[in-house]
Design an enzyme around this catalytic site. Structure first.
Site, PDB file in Angstrom:
ATOM      1  N   GLY A  17       0.821  -1.205   0.000  1.00 16.71           N
ATOM      2  CA  GLY A  17       0.000   0.000   0.000  1.00 16.71           C
ATOM      3  C   GLY A  17       0.854   1.254   0.000  1.00 16.71           C
ATOM      4  N   ASP A 317       9.902  -7.854 -10.869  1.00 10.92           N
ATOM      5  CA  ASP A 317       9.095  -6.722 -10.401  1.00 10.92           C
ATOM      6  C   ASP A 317       9.810  -5.429 -10.766  1.00 10.92           C
ATOM      7  OD1 ASP A 317       7.444  -4.947  -8.959  1.00 10.92           O
ATOM      8  OD2 ASP A 317       8.614  -5.244  -7.121  1.00 10.92           O
TER       9      ASP A 317
END
Length: 397
Positions: A17, A317
């Site tokens: 987040g 990633d």
């Protein structure tokens, strides 16, 4: 809480987040005992669940994430690193009071992405609490993956990853290095424009959380993954993935956890919060008020206190990439105990690792931002080795 009565240790999972759900990600598509079916119609067993070797506790933090809430709505507009760490400690203290059989058991903190802040910060709070507590929390170690760590080195490492993986041009790479002052908490408009140009014009239609996986496309063919991505040192939404690999899983989670029968079975949303369950809270993300520029000083504290510290990185990633993590960890200037070597799972190279004085670093080959999602077998081996405190296997097995 996913328990197994035979197991002594328990693992507390914090997620990405800020403002995203540990239930949506950690529990439902990574390390929990169940995965979500396509369309959110039900569950199936995850044979690589981590609850086969430890009890799992998924914490929805801060208040406002998932089904967690505050009776004071203004709390959602006033949160950040400091408050999250203190609230998480308060939760853990009260949880142990409610379930005293876990009070003396070993606890490990784990998570990914922005949990690169949550996990070390909570560890620091626990260490401070233990110095004066009558019943100290038996914290033994932490493990974080693709973790936001240090503003400057995360950013330099990220654009270096983009360039080295041919995602951006030589020109854009040089302009980013020349224009952006990564020591600043907020970058200039010119720097922000360069980031936007790279993502909009040079990346193409890719999933930035796994650059070799297909993106989740909308019915009109456009990509659902082109969201408001932020520089990796800042809070950024938001993710979408699952088993196998299906890049649209966030959609399935939002269908599943908004079902009244599911909420009833979970004893969730009993207060009938006036908004839908979402995998991530944009309100919290927009109103994040403080973020530490670097958690490397906390790493030094944890290592000095003797905590087991492991850091891992899925190597495809591009959001918090392996280069960012390596650049950040290099600043600790740790001595090497076991030099770089390939580690194995099922006769295949699972990744590469190096054991330093006080810290183990490991890559997971072919894994994106959520490592257990992309490489569940390798992730389980990683967790087994971490929990046992022994280096990853050097030979095929």
């Amino acid at each position: 809480m996913m328990t197994n009565g035979r197991l002594e240790e328990y693992l507390m999972w914090l997620t990405l987040g800020p403002g995203c759900s540990s239930v949506a990600y950690g529990a439902s598509e990574e390390i929990g005992p169940f995965r979500l079916n396509k369309t959110g119609s039900g569950l199936y067993l995850n044979k690589f669940s981590w609850n086969t070797i430890a009890n799992l506790l998924f914490l929805e933090t801060p208040a406002g994430v998932g089904f967690s809430y505050s009776n004071t709505s203004s709390d959602l507009l006033d949160t950040g690193d400091r408050r999250t760490a203190k609230d998480s400690l308060e939760f853990l203290i009260r949880w142990l009071d409610r379930f005293p059989r876990y009070k003396h058991r070993e606890v490990y903190l784990t998570g990914e992405s922005y949990a690169g802040h949550y996990v070390p910060q909570l560890a620091r709070e626990i260490m401070a609490y233990n110095k004066k507590a009558k019943h100290p929390i038996n914290l033994k170690g932490i493990m974080v993956g693709n973790a936001v760590t240090d503003n400057y080195y995360d950013n330099v490492g990220t654009i270096t990853y983009w360039w080295s993986h041919a995602m951006i041009s030589d020109k854009t790479y040089k302009q980013l290095l020349d224009t952006c002052d990564f020591h600043r908490q907020k970058n200039s408009n010119e720097c922000e424009s360069l980031y936007s140009y790279a993502m909009d014009q040079e990346f193409g239609n890719i999933d930035q959380y796994n650059i070799y996986a297909p993106p989740c496309n909308n019915s009109d063919g456009s990509s659902a993954s082109q969201r408001g991505l932020r520089l990796p040192h800042r809070p950024h939404p938001i993710f979408r993935q699952l088993s196998g690999y299906d890049p649209c899983t966030e959609k399935y989670a939002e269908i599943y956890y908004n079902r009244p029968d599911v909420q009833k079975a979970l004893h969730a949303n009993t207060t009938k919060i006036p908004y839908k369950w979402t995998a991530c809270s944009e309100t919290l993300n927009r109103n994040w008020n403080d973020t530490e520029p670097s958690v490397l000083p906390i790493y030094k504290e944890m290592i000095a206190s003797g905590l087991r510290v492991w850091v891992f990185s899925g190597d495809v990633d591009s959001v918090v990439p392996v280069t960012a993590t390596r650049f950040s960890l290099a600043r600790l200037k740790l001595g090497t105990k076991i030099p770089w070597y390939p580690w194995y799972v099922k006769k295949q190279v699972g990744g590469w690792t190096e054991v330093y004085e006080g810290l183990t670093f490991a890559t997971v080959r072919g894994a994106g931002h959520e490592v257990p999602l992309f490489k569940p077998r390798a992730a389980l081996q990683l967790f087994k080795s971490f929990l046992s405190g022994i280096p990853l296997p050097k030979s095929s097995n």
